[in-house]
Design a protein around this motif. Structure first.
Motif, PDB file in Angstrom:
ATOM      1  N   GLU A  68       0.851  -1.201   0.000  1.00 33.22           N
ATOM      2  CA  GLU A  68       0.000   0.000   0.000  1.00 33.22           C
ATOM      3  C   GLU A  68       0.882   1.245   0.000  1.00 33.22           C
ATOM      4  O   GLU A  68       1.869   1.336   0.758  1.00 33.22           O
ATOM      5  CB  GLU A  68      -0.893  -0.007   1.244  1.00 33.22           C
ATOM      6  CG  GLU A  68      -1.787   1.212   1.396  1.00 33.22           C
ATOM      7  CD  GLU A  68      -2.921   1.257   0.382  1.00 33.22           C
ATOM      8  OE1 GLU A  68      -3.345   2.364   0.028  1.00 33.22           O
ATOM      9  OE2 GLU A  68      -3.369   0.173  -0.054  1.00 33.22           O
ATOM     10  N   LEU A  88      -6.229  -1.409   5.740  1.00 37.42           N
ATOM     11  CA  LEU A  88      -5.112  -2.187   6.265  1.00 37.42           C
ATOM     12  C   LEU A  88      -5.503  -3.651   6.451  1.00 37.42           C
ATOM     13  O   LEU A  88      -4.732  -4.566   6.152  1.00 37.42           O
ATOM     14  CB  LEU A  88      -4.633  -1.589   7.588  1.00 37.42           C
ATOM     15  CG  LEU A  88      -3.579  -2.380   8.370  1.00 37.42           C
ATOM     16  CD1 LEU A  88      -2.323  -2.604   7.525  1.00 37.42           C
ATOM     17  CD2 LEU A  88      -3.215  -1.679   9.662  1.00 37.42           C
ATOM     18  N   TYR A 101       3.748  -1.075   3.912  1.00 33.61           N
ATOM     19  CA  TYR A 101       3.285   0.293   3.656  1.00 33.61           C
ATOM     20  C   TYR A 101       4.475   1.158   3.247  1.00 33.61           C
ATOM     21  O   TYR A 101       5.506   1.178   3.935  1.00 33.61           O
ATOM     22  CB  TYR A 101       2.606   0.871   4.899  1.00 33.61           C
ATOM     23  CG  TYR A 101       1.113   0.635   4.927  1.00 33.61           C
ATOM     24  CD1 TYR A 101       0.212   1.695   4.904  1.00 33.61           C
ATOM     25  CD2 TYR A 101       0.597  -0.649   4.951  1.00 33.61           C
ATOM     26  CE1 TYR A 101      -1.158   1.492   4.914  1.00 33.61           C
ATOM     27  CE2 TYR A 101      -0.764  -0.873   4.968  1.00 33.61           C
ATOM     28  CZ  TYR A 101      -1.642   0.206   4.947  1.00 33.61           C
ATOM     29  OH  TYR A 101      -3.008  -0.007   4.937  1.00 33.61           O
ATOM     30  N   LEU A 126      -0.088   5.096  11.671  1.00 36.43           N
ATOM     31  CA  LEU A 126      -0.023   3.711  11.189  1.00 36.43           C
ATOM     32  C   LEU A 126       0.034   2.736  12.354  1.00 36.43           C
ATOM     33  O   LEU A 126      -0.580   1.657  12.303  1.00 36.43           O
ATOM     34  CB  LEU A 126       1.196   3.538  10.277  1.00 36.43           C
ATOM     35  CG  LEU A 126       1.368   2.157   9.634  1.00 36.43           C
ATOM     36  CD1 LEU A 126       0.159   1.783   8.805  1.00 36.43           C
ATOM     37  CD2 LEU A 126       2.641   2.113   8.778  1.00 36.43           C
TER      38      LEU A 126
END
Length: 608
Positions: A68, A88, A101, A126
């Motif tokens: 991502e 996620l 990520y 995150l």
């Protein structure tokens, strides 16, 4: 004729404040100088832009997969945060419990970068997202990007997000360990799994050997399995803290199962069986730095490539020789990998950043071959291999895994044991479907082509109890009082609904890799198809009388001992002495053409 003095221009011989220089005359030179200055700056900027490298890019973000891109994650609203957490969760599902990520990267792959403050805020967000879905984050690396006009240094971060799946089914990757005898395979595995360096005389490998003659000779002759775990934070979990295998499994989010194969040419059939039967995800070729490419090294490399198993290379024993010798061995490997038959791109890993890049590119491109140089005695560069294994993603995504699980149960029988107070136990790999405790299956084919009913008792995976086995996982199944003499390697345990068919003759599209003379009708070879290993006779070659090295053909084989269960499209490898060939099963001949006549399915099942 135009009078320059009255047109507002200044002749070359006049001063700025001389006759004929009014207001216009004063302004005009200033304006032209300003224009000249701007043009000069433009030219200089244009020249600088030519010298400046173009903005760095990554490949555009894919909708599927576990990678991502996020430009920034600074103070999202509650609605945005919930959306990010859901996203996620999807990426973790795609990566079977792992996601990567890239922070500071636009969706098109442009590396924009973030300031220090924005990066800290994004990583904090995150971490909150990961906590919400029950995962941990590990910062893999930070890189600086500098291409904007104001020359501000910005950073991008690469973060690994990992969780333990809700059903405790950790991610399991199988790595086959190949290499010539005495190259240090078992010693390296002992150091990785036991957490203690070797003493230079093979102490680390003693726990891996299964037979007395292996301990006495120091050479592996059988297939053994060793496990190395990584928890959700990327930390190594092994036997260094006196853990049992069950504790390692419980503490790990990711498990690497090493399949230690024999290096001596005498045990080549065992090595081939391990490569074809246990379906390894990757292969690790161990090469001794002081001997280089010797013995069975080339043959093992060729086997892995023929079976299309992604391979990475470890140059061991660098403590025994000079840096020049190590570099000479690496150059020798690079030459072999670049040859037309291999067409690989060697990538020498010398720092943690290289290890991260190698792990990502290794699974994305079939031609990338990472090379590690390390020592099991001094521990030099051992951490780089651990970083690589920690990040290494699975080859199959969640969609492919789900499709396999939807199919009927098919378990390959690779090992058979008799365990006191447990009874008959079989080890192998679940090719498709889901297997549960107490499930009723049929096993076969027997020598006369029958399938026998049985019931699965308990299941153990990586030496710890397991209630459910999923497609692609290896395990041992307890069968209770089932007669061991009725079982053999190469059988399958399948769902009774599958109506399994057997064959004694089949056709395969092959390419003959090497033959000293010619390959023709009547030739006998040992055929390896999955967990099946049996001698077969060449019945005929379609369209040809004989084959020479490098030629292709469709060949009909006939097993000489008993029928086998095969799948269409399965990879095939055959050998006999120096004769070698590969291919795939293209046709299973109907029962009427088989040497062993198949009876109806109902008659094949016998209640014991």
């Amino acid at each position: 004729m135009v009078d320059l003095s009255q047109s507002g221009a200044v002749s070359p011989g006049h001063s700025r404040h001389g006759p004929g220089s009014g207001n216009n005359a004063k302004k005009t030179p200033k304006k032209s100088r300003t224009r000249r200055g701007k043009r000069g700056r433009r030219r200089r900027n244009k020249k600088n832009n030519k010298n400046r490298p173009p903005p760095p890019y990554l490949p555009p973000e894919a909708e599927e997969g576990n990678i991502e891109y996020k430009l920034k994650l600074v103070n999202p609203t509650q609605y945005r945060f919930e959306h990010l957490a859901t996203q996620l969760k999807w990426r973790l599902q795609e990566g079977r419990g792992e996601a990567v990520y890239q922070i500071g990267v636009e969706d098109n792959g442009l590396l924009v970068g973030l300031t220090e403050a924005d990066m800290r805020a994004s990583l904090k967000t995150l971490k909150r997202m990961a906590e919400k879905v029950g995962a941990d984050i590990t910062l893999l690396r930070e890189r600086e990007v500098e291409y904007d006009l104001d020359r501000n240094t910005r950073k991008i971060a690469e973060v690994l997000v990992r969780k333990v799946p809700d059903d405790q089914q950790f991610l399991d990757l199988r790595v086959a360990v190949l290499g010539n005898v005495d190259s240090g395979k078992s010693t390296l595995l002992g150091v990785l799994t036991q957490g203690e360096l070797d003493n230079g005389r093979g102490r680390a490998r003693l726990n891996l050997f299964r037979h007395l003659h292996e301990i006495q000779s120091g050479r592996t002759s059988s297939i053994s399995f060793e496990i190395l775990g990584f928890n959700s934070k990327g930390e190594v979990v092994n036997y260094s803290e006196s853990r049992t295998a069950e504790e390692i499994c419980e503490s790990s989010s990711k498990m690497i199962t090493f399949i230690d194969l024999a290096g001596h040419h005498k045990y080549l059939k065992t090595t081939i069986f391990g490569l074809t039967s246990y379906c390894p995800d990757f292969a690790m070729l161990v090469v001794s730095a002081n001997t280089g490419i010797a013995g069975t090294t080339r043959e093992h490399l060729g086997l892995a490539m023929a079976l299309k198993v992604p391979i990475f290379i470890v140059v061991s024993k660098v403590d025994l020789c000079s840096r020049g010798t190590v570099e000479r061995t690496v150059r020798q490997l690079e030459r072999v990998l670049k040859q037309p038959g291999c067409n690989k791109v060697p990538m020498v890993v010398s720092n943690p950043d290289d290890a991260v890049t190698a792990a990502q590119q290794f699974t994305q491109s079939a031609c990338i071959t990472p090379i590690f140089t390390l020592s099991s005695v001094s521990g030099e560069s051992l951490d780089l291999l651990k970083v690589f294994l920690n990040i290494l993603p699975p080859l199959s995504n969640s969609k492919e895994q789900e499709e396999l699980m939807q199919q009927l149960t098919e378990f390959q029988v690779d090992e058979i044991y008799s365990v006191p107070e447990v009874g008959t136990v079989v080890g192998g790999t679940l090719y498709s479907g889901v297997c549960r405790e107490g499930e009723r299956l049929v096993v076969g084919p027997t020598d006369d082509g029958r399938f026998l009913r049985l019931k699965v008792g308990s299941i153990q995976r990586n030496r710890s109890a397991c209630r459910v086995l999923r497609a692609g996982q290896a395990a041992t199944l307890a069968l209770g009082s089932f007669d061991r003499s009725l079982l053999r390697k190469g059988m399958v345990m399948v769902s009774p609904k599958m109506n399994p068919t057997i064959c004694c003759q089949f056709e395969a599209a092959i390419v003959l890799l090497f033959h000293a003379k010619t390959f023709r009708r009547g030739s006998q070879v040992t055929v390896h198809v999955g967990n099946v290993r049996q001698t077969a006779i060449v019945e005929c070659l379609h369209g040809k009388d004989e084959l020479r090295t490098g030629e292709r053909a469709v060949v009909r084989f006939r097993f000489i001992k008993h029928p086998e269960y095969l799948r269409l499209g399965a990879k095939l490898l055959f050998r006999e002495g120096v004769t070698k060939g590969i291919g795939h099963v293209s046709r299973l001949l109907p029962p009427s053409q088989n040497h062993y006549q198949n009876q109806s399915h109902d008659q094949n099942l016998q209640e014991l």
